[in-house]
Design a protein around this motif. Structure first.
Motif, PDB file in Angstrom:
ATOM      1  N   GLY A 172      34.698  59.536  32.472  1.00  0.00           N
ATOM      2  CA  GLY A 172      34.808  58.381  33.362  1.00  0.00           C
ATOM      3  C   GLY A 172      34.931  57.079  32.598  1.00  0.00           C
ATOM      4  N   THR A 173      34.183  56.967  31.510  1.00  0.00           N
ATOM      5  CA  THR A 173      34.257  55.769  30.676  1.00  0.00           C
ATOM      6  C   THR A 173      35.656  55.602  30.094  1.00  0.00           C
ATOM      7  OG1 THR A 173      31.912  55.928  30.146  1.00  0.00           O
ATOM      8  CG2 THR A 173      33.249  54.610  28.669  1.00  0.00           C
ATOM      9  N   ALA A 174      36.258  56.703  29.672  1.00  0.00           N
ATOM     10  CA  ALA A 174      37.621  56.641  29.131  1.00  0.00           C
ATOM     11  C   ALA A 174      38.613  56.203  30.212  1.00  0.00           C
ATOM     12  CB  ALA A 174      38.019  57.998  28.561  1.00  0.00           C
ATOM     13  N   HIS A 175      38.468  56.738  31.419  1.00  0.00           N
ATOM     14  CA  HIS A 175      39.358  56.333  32.512  1.00  0.00           C
ATOM     15  C   HIS A 175      39.147  54.862  32.874  1.00  0.00           C
ATOM     16  CE1 HIS A 175      41.201  60.170  33.362  1.00  0.00           C
ATOM     17  NE2 HIS A 175      40.011  60.768  33.460  1.00  0.00           N
ATOM     18  N   ALA A 176      37.895  54.423  32.887  1.00  0.00           N
ATOM     19  CA  ALA A 176      37.604  53.013  33.198  1.00  0.00           C
ATOM     20  C   ALA A 176      38.223  52.096  32.144  1.00  0.00           C
ATOM     21  CB  ALA A 176      36.098  52.791  33.292  1.00  0.00           C
ATOM     22  N   THR A 177      38.148  52.496  30.886  1.00  0.00           N
ATOM     23  CA  THR A 177      38.754  51.711  29.806  1.00  0.00           C
ATOM     24  C   THR A 177      40.267  51.635  29.988  1.00  0.00           C
ATOM     25  OG1 THR A 177      36.974  52.282  28.282  1.00  0.00           O
ATOM     26  CG2 THR A 177      39.056  51.565  27.300  1.00  0.00           C
ATOM     27  N   ASP A 178      40.892  52.771  30.315  1.00  0.00           N
ATOM     28  CA  ASP A 178      42.341  52.782  30.562  1.00  0.00           C
ATOM     29  C   ASP A 178      42.697  51.822  31.696  1.00  0.00           C
ATOM     30  OD1 ASP A 178      42.715  54.693  28.586  1.00  0.00           O
ATOM     31  OD2 ASP A 178      42.891  56.375  29.994  1.00  0.00           O
ATOM     32  N   CYS A 179      41.921  51.860  32.774  1.00  0.00           N
ATOM     33  CA  CYS A 179      42.194  50.986  33.915  1.00  0.00           C
ATOM     34  C   CYS A 179      42.058  49.525  33.526  1.00  0.00           C
ATOM     35  CB  CYS A 179      41.250  51.303  35.078  1.00  0.00           C
ATOM     36  SG  CYS A 179      41.609  52.865  35.913  1.00  0.00           S
ATOM     37  N   MET A 180      40.995  49.193  32.794  1.00  0.00           N
ATOM     38  CA  MET A 180      40.781  47.799  32.391  1.00  0.00           C
ATOM     39  C   MET A 180      41.892  47.304  31.466  1.00  0.00           C
ATOM     40  SD  MET A 180      38.278  46.674  34.084  1.00  0.00           S
ATOM     41  CE  MET A 180      38.230  45.105  33.274  1.00  0.00           C
ATOM     42  N   GLU A 181      42.338  48.158  30.554  1.00  0.00           N
ATOM     43  CA  GLU A 181      43.431  47.768  29.663  1.00  0.00           C
ATOM     44  C   GLU A 181      44.710  47.523  30.456  1.00  0.00           C
ATOM     45  OE1 GLU A 181      43.619  50.888  26.739  1.00  0.00           O
ATOM     46  OE2 GLU A 181      41.870  50.105  25.658  1.00  0.00           O
ATOM     47  N   THR A 182      44.991  48.366  31.426  1.00  0.00           N
ATOM     48  CA  THR A 182      46.180  48.186  32.263  1.00  0.00           C
ATOM     49  C   THR A 182      46.089  46.888  33.047  1.00  0.00           C
ATOM     50  OG1 THR A 182      46.489  50.572  32.450  1.00  0.00           O
ATOM     51  CG2 THR A 182      47.584  49.205  34.096  1.00  0.00           C
ATOM     52  N   LEU A 183      44.917  46.608  33.620  1.00  0.00           N
ATOM     53  CA  LEU A 183      44.741  45.369  34.374  1.00  0.00           C
ATOM     54  C   LEU A 183      44.837  44.143  33.465  1.00  0.00           C
ATOM     55  CD1 LEU A 183      41.859  46.411  36.787  1.00  0.00           C
ATOM     56  CD2 LEU A 183      44.261  46.009  37.379  1.00  0.00           C
ATOM     57  N   ASP A 184      44.280  44.230  32.261  1.00  0.00           N
ATOM     58  CA  ASP A 184      44.383  43.120  31.308  1.00  0.00           C
ATOM     59  C   ASP A 184      45.839  42.863  30.933  1.00  0.00           C
ATOM     60  OD1 ASP A 184      41.622  42.745  31.304  1.00  0.00           O
ATOM     61  OD2 ASP A 184      41.317  43.833  29.417  1.00  0.00           O
ATOM     62  N   ASP A 185      46.603  43.942  30.704  1.00  0.00           N
ATOM     63  CA  ASP A 185      48.024  43.801  30.378  1.00  0.00           C
ATOM     64  C   ASP A 185      48.791  43.153  31.538  1.00  0.00           C
ATOM     65  OD1 ASP A 185      47.566  44.983  27.919  1.00  0.00           O
ATOM     66  OD2 ASP A 185      48.406  46.931  28.492  1.00  0.00           O
ATOM     67  N   ALA A 186      48.472  43.576  32.759  1.00  0.00           N
ATOM     68  CA  ALA A 186      49.145  43.006  33.935  1.00  0.00           C
ATOM     69  C   ALA A 186      48.811  41.519  34.066  1.00  0.00           C
ATOM     70  CB  ALA A 186      48.732  43.758  35.200  1.00  0.00           C
ATOM     71  N   GLU A 187      47.561  41.175  33.838  1.00  0.00           N
ATOM     72  CA  GLU A 187      47.158  39.765  33.916  1.00  0.00           C
ATOM     73  C   GLU A 187      47.894  38.932  32.872  1.00  0.00           C
ATOM     74  OE1 GLU A 187      43.100  37.103  34.105  1.00  0.00           O
ATOM     75  OE2 GLU A 187      43.026  39.013  33.047  1.00  0.00           O
ATOM     76  N   GLN A 188      48.023  39.475  31.661  1.00  0.00           N
ATOM     77  CA  GLN A 188      48.744  38.774  30.603  1.00  0.00           C
ATOM     78  C   GLN A 188      50.208  38.578  30.983  1.00  0.00           C
ATOM     79  OE1 GLN A 188      47.587  37.321  27.874  1.00  0.00           O
ATOM     80  NE2 GLN A 188      49.633  36.634  27.330  1.00  0.00           N
ATOM     81  N   ARG A 189      50.832  39.603  31.538  1.00  0.00           N
ATOM     82  CA  ARG A 189      52.236  39.480  31.955  1.00  0.00           C
ATOM     83  C   ARG A 189      52.397  38.430  33.040  1.00  0.00           C
ATOM     84  NH1 ARG A 189      54.218  45.202  33.544  1.00  0.00           N
ATOM     85  NH2 ARG A 189      56.052  44.020  34.144  1.00  0.00           N
ATOM     86  N   ILE A 190      51.466  38.395  33.993  1.00  0.00           N
ATOM     87  CA  ILE A 190      51.528  37.402  35.066  1.00  0.00           C
ATOM     88  C   ILE A 190      51.381  36.002  34.496  1.00  0.00           C
ATOM     89  CG2 ILE A 190      50.260  36.502  37.073  1.00  0.00           C
ATOM     90  CD1 ILE A 190      49.722  39.501  37.784  1.00  0.00           C
ATOM     91  N   THR A 191      50.456  35.842  33.559  1.00  0.00           N
ATOM     92  CA  THR A 191      50.264  34.538  32.924  1.00  0.00           C
ATOM     93  C   THR A 191      51.529  34.100  32.209  1.00  0.00           C
ATOM     94  OG1 THR A 191      47.895  34.943  32.651  1.00  0.00           O
ATOM     95  CG2 THR A 191      48.886  33.277  31.226  1.00  0.00           C
ATOM     96  N   GLU A 192      52.139  35.023  31.458  1.00  0.00           N
ATOM     97  CA  GLU A 192      53.372  34.693  30.744  1.00  0.00           C
ATOM     98  C   GLU A 192      54.495  34.334  31.709  1.00  0.00           C
ATOM     99  OE1 GLU A 192      54.157  38.036  28.230  1.00  0.00           O
ATOM    100  OE2 GLU A 192      52.410  37.626  26.970  1.00  0.00           O
ATOM    101  N   LEU A 193      54.620  35.068  32.804  1.00  0.00           N
ATOM    102  CA  LEU A 193      55.656  34.760  33.789  1.00  0.00           C
ATOM    103  C   LEU A 193      55.404  33.411  34.445  1.00  0.00           C
ATOM    104  CD1 LEU A 193      56.075  38.271  35.423  1.00  0.00           C
ATOM    105  CD2 LEU A 193      57.750  37.078  34.005  1.00  0.00           C
ATOM    106  N   SER A 194      54.161  33.094  34.696  1.00  0.00           N
ATOM    107  CA  SER A 194      53.818  31.813  35.307  1.00  0.00           C
ATOM    108  C   SER A 194      54.162  30.672  34.352  1.00  0.00           C
ATOM    109  CB  SER A 194      52.328  31.757  35.649  1.00  0.00           C
ATOM    110  OG  SER A 194      52.024  32.699  36.653  1.00  0.00           O
ATOM    111  N   LEU A 195      53.903  30.859  33.056  1.00  0.00           N
ATOM    112  CA  LEU A 195      54.237  29.833  32.073  1.00  0.00           C
ATOM    113  C   LEU A 195      55.743  29.661  31.957  1.00  0.00           C
ATOM    114  CD1 LEU A 195      51.655  30.617  29.245  1.00  0.00           C
ATOM    115  CD2 LEU A 195      51.609  28.714  30.879  1.00  0.00           C
ATOM    116  N   ASP A 196      56.500  30.756  32.057  1.00  0.00           N
ATOM    117  CA  ASP A 196      57.955  30.681  32.005  1.00  0.00           C
ATOM    118  C   ASP A 196      58.506  29.908  33.196  1.00  0.00           C
ATOM    119  OD1 ASP A 196      58.013  32.138  29.667  1.00  0.00           O
ATOM    120  OD2 ASP A 196      58.586  34.021  30.623  1.00  0.00           O
ATOM    121  N   ASP A 197      57.882  30.047  34.366  1.00  0.00           N
ATOM    122  CA  ASP A 197      58.324  29.330  35.548  1.00  0.00           C
ATOM    123  C   ASP A 197      58.075  27.843  35.431  1.00  0.00           C
ATOM    124  OD1 ASP A 197      59.184  31.655  36.724  1.00  0.00           O
ATOM    125  OD2 ASP A 197      57.404  31.910  37.984  1.00  0.00           O
ATOM    126  N   ASP A 198      57.034  27.461  34.686  1.00  0.00           N
ATOM    127  CA  ASP A 198      56.699  26.057  34.525  1.00  0.00           C
ATOM    128  C   ASP A 198      57.601  25.353  33.523  1.00  0.00           C
ATOM    129  OD1 ASP A 198      54.634  26.347  36.325  1.00  0.00           O
ATOM    130  OD2 ASP A 198      53.072  26.599  34.793  1.00  0.00           O
TER     131      ASP A 198
END
Length: 68
Positions: free
Chosen positions: A41-67
């Protein structure tokens, strides 16, 4: 040829984590088995958190590109 299995999707990891939590809550196994479930479960939770962190980073980068 690379025979390694691909990383599970976010949804697959989340569902696996939900099944583990349900198992531990509803039908607690013996200690050794519970520890194995916890480790998995800990391994799956880590995978999920890494995926969410990557998605957040992509959203931040896209938001900066729009600005720009």
């Amino acid at each position: 040829m690379d025979n390694a299995s691909p990383d599970p999707s976010f949804e697959d990891s989340l569902h696996a984590l939900e099944r583990i939590v349900e198992k531990l809550e509803n039908d607690p196994p013996p200690l050794e088995e519970a520890l194995a479930f916890y480790e998995e479960g800990t391994a799956h939770a880590t995978d999920c958190m890494e995926t969410l962190d990557d998605a957040e980073q992509r959203i931040t980068e896209l938001s900066l590109d729009d600005d720009a």
